[in-house]
Design a protein around this motif. Structure first.
Motif, short mmCIF file in Angstrom:
data_model
loop_
_atom_site.label_atom_id
_atom_site.label_comp_id
_atom_site.label_asym_id
_atom_site.label_seq_id
_atom_site.Cartn_x
_atom_site.Cartn_y
_atom_site.Cartn_z
N LEU A 196 124.61 56.11 -9.21
CA LEU A 196 124.87 54.79 -8.66
C LEU A 196 126.36 54.64 -8.35
N ALA A 197 127.22 55.15 -9.22
CA ALA A 197 128.66 55.12 -8.95
C ALA A 197 128.99 55.96 -7.73
N THR A 198 128.37 57.12 -7.59
CA THR A 198 128.58 57.97 -6.42
C THR A 198 128.12 57.25 -5.16
N LEU A 199 126.98 56.60 -5.23
CA LEU A 199 126.47 55.84 -4.09
C LEU A 199 127.45 54.75 -3.69
N GLU A 200 127.93 53.98 -4.65
CA GLU A 200 128.88 52.90 -4.36
C GLU A 200 130.17 53.45 -3.76
N GLN A 201 130.70 54.53 -4.34
CA GLN A 201 131.94 55.12 -3.84
C GLN A 201 131.82 55.57 -2.39
N ASN A 202 130.62 55.97 -2.00
CA ASN A 202 130.41 56.51 -0.67
C ASN A 202 129.85 55.52 0.34
N LEU A 203 129.57 54.29 -0.09
CA LEU A 203 129.11 53.26 0.84
C LEU A 203 130.13 52.13 1.02
N ILE A 204 130.78 51.73 -0.05
CA ILE A 204 131.70 50.60 0.02
C ILE A 204 132.88 50.94 0.94
N GLY A 205 133.16 50.00 1.84
CA GLY A 205 134.24 50.17 2.80
C GLY A 205 133.79 50.73 4.14
N ARG A 206 132.54 51.18 4.23
CA ARG A 206 132.05 51.75 5.48
C ARG A 206 131.37 50.70 6.34
N ARG A 207 131.52 50.86 7.63
CA ARG A 207 130.83 50.01 8.60
C ARG A 207 129.58 50.73 9.05
N CYS A 208 128.69 50.02 9.72
CA CYS A 208 127.44 50.65 10.14
C CYS A 208 126.92 49.99 11.40
N SER A 209 125.93 50.64 11.98
CA SER A 209 125.22 50.09 13.13
C SER A 209 123.73 50.24 12.86
N VAL A 210 122.95 49.38 13.47
CA VAL A 210 121.50 49.38 13.28
C VAL A 210 120.84 49.98 14.51
N GLU A 211 119.85 50.83 14.28
CA GLU A 211 119.13 51.48 15.36
C GLU A 211 117.63 51.28 15.17
N ARG A 212 116.96 50.83 16.23
CA ARG A 212 115.50 50.70 16.20
C ARG A 212 114.92 52.05 16.58
N ARG A 213 114.11 52.63 15.69
CA ARG A 213 113.47 53.90 15.97
C ARG A 213 111.98 53.65 16.19
N GLU A 214 111.24 54.70 16.51
CA GLU A 214 109.83 54.53 16.85
C GLU A 214 109.03 53.91 15.70
N ALA A 215 109.22 54.39 14.47
CA ALA A 215 108.39 53.94 13.35
C ALA A 215 109.17 53.15 12.30
N ASP A 216 110.48 53.03 12.45
CA ASP A 216 111.27 52.31 11.46
C ASP A 216 112.60 51.91 12.07
N TRP A 217 113.50 51.47 11.22
CA TRP A 217 114.86 51.12 11.60
C TRP A 217 115.80 52.02 10.82
N ALA A 218 116.99 52.25 11.36
CA ALA A 218 118.01 53.02 10.64
C ALA A 218 119.31 52.23 10.63
N VAL A 219 119.95 52.21 9.49
CA VAL A 219 121.31 51.70 9.37
C VAL A 219 122.17 52.96 9.36
N ASN A 220 122.84 53.23 10.47
CA ASN A 220 123.66 54.43 10.61
C ASN A 220 125.06 54.14 10.11
N LEU A 221 125.50 54.92 9.14
CA LEU A 221 126.79 54.71 8.50
C LEU A 221 127.90 55.39 9.28
N GLU A 222 128.97 54.66 9.48
CA GLU A 222 130.14 55.21 10.15
C GLU A 222 130.62 56.44 9.37
N GLY A 223 130.80 57.54 10.05
CA GLY A 223 131.27 58.76 9.39
C GLY A 223 130.15 59.66 8.91
#
Length: 159
Positions: free
Chosen positions: A20-47
């Motif tokens: 959980l600490a690794t997850l937080e360290q690698n997500l906090i501070g990052r921006r993202c974009s949302v993409e509609r895919r055929e069967a789901d959605w993706a939150v694409n992380l910058e970098g």
């Protein structure tokens, strides 16, 4: 630990583990974009990396539901149907992740962003997998998967 392809399966784990600490360290501070895919959605992380959302999700902004995945393509009396990808990206534009929360009982996921905006993903099955976070090795090398019933499985790269 069992081997699973090129990854090491770290059985379902409590929320206080190092992952959980690794997850937080690698997500906090990052921006993202949302993409509609055929069967789901993706939150694409910058970098690099993404969050797959095959479950119900929504963006909360200014104290209300500003967009939900089911709104995509709906007209709601507007001049044209809602473009969910465009609307989600408008709401998240320029905002970095400030906090991540995973509910310990249901594995519901909340990503908090600057300006009080958040994405909430609802883990909606007792049997099927929910959301999935995929971080490449240069961003923590984790796969975090919401399991049916509210558990969480974590796989880490062995490369």
């Amino acid at each position: 630990m069992a081997r699973c392809g090129h990854f090491r399966l770290m059985r379902t784990l409590p929320m206080d583990q190092d992952w959980l600490a690794t997850l937080e360290q690698n997500l906090i501070g990052r921006r993202c974009s949302v993409e509609r895919r055929e069967a789901d959605w993706a939150v694409n992380l910058e970098g690099g990396g993404n969050i797959s959302l095959p479950v119900p999700w929504r963006v909360v902004a200014e104290g209300r539901i500003a967009f939900a995945d089911e709104d995509d393509g709906q007209q709601f009396g507007l001049p044209s149907p809602v473009d969910g990808q465009a609307e989600a990206n408008r709401l998240l534009a320029g905002k970095a992740i400030t906090k991540i929360a995973i509910d310990q009982e249901t594995a519901d996921l909340t990503l908090h962003f600057e300006a009080g905006v958040r994405i909430e993903a609802f883990n909606n099955s007792s049997g099927y997998e929910g959301w999935k976070i995929n971080l490449p090795s240069d961003h923590g090398g984790l796969w975090v998967i919401a399991l049916g019933g509210g558990d969480v499985a974590v796989l880490d790269s062995i490369f």
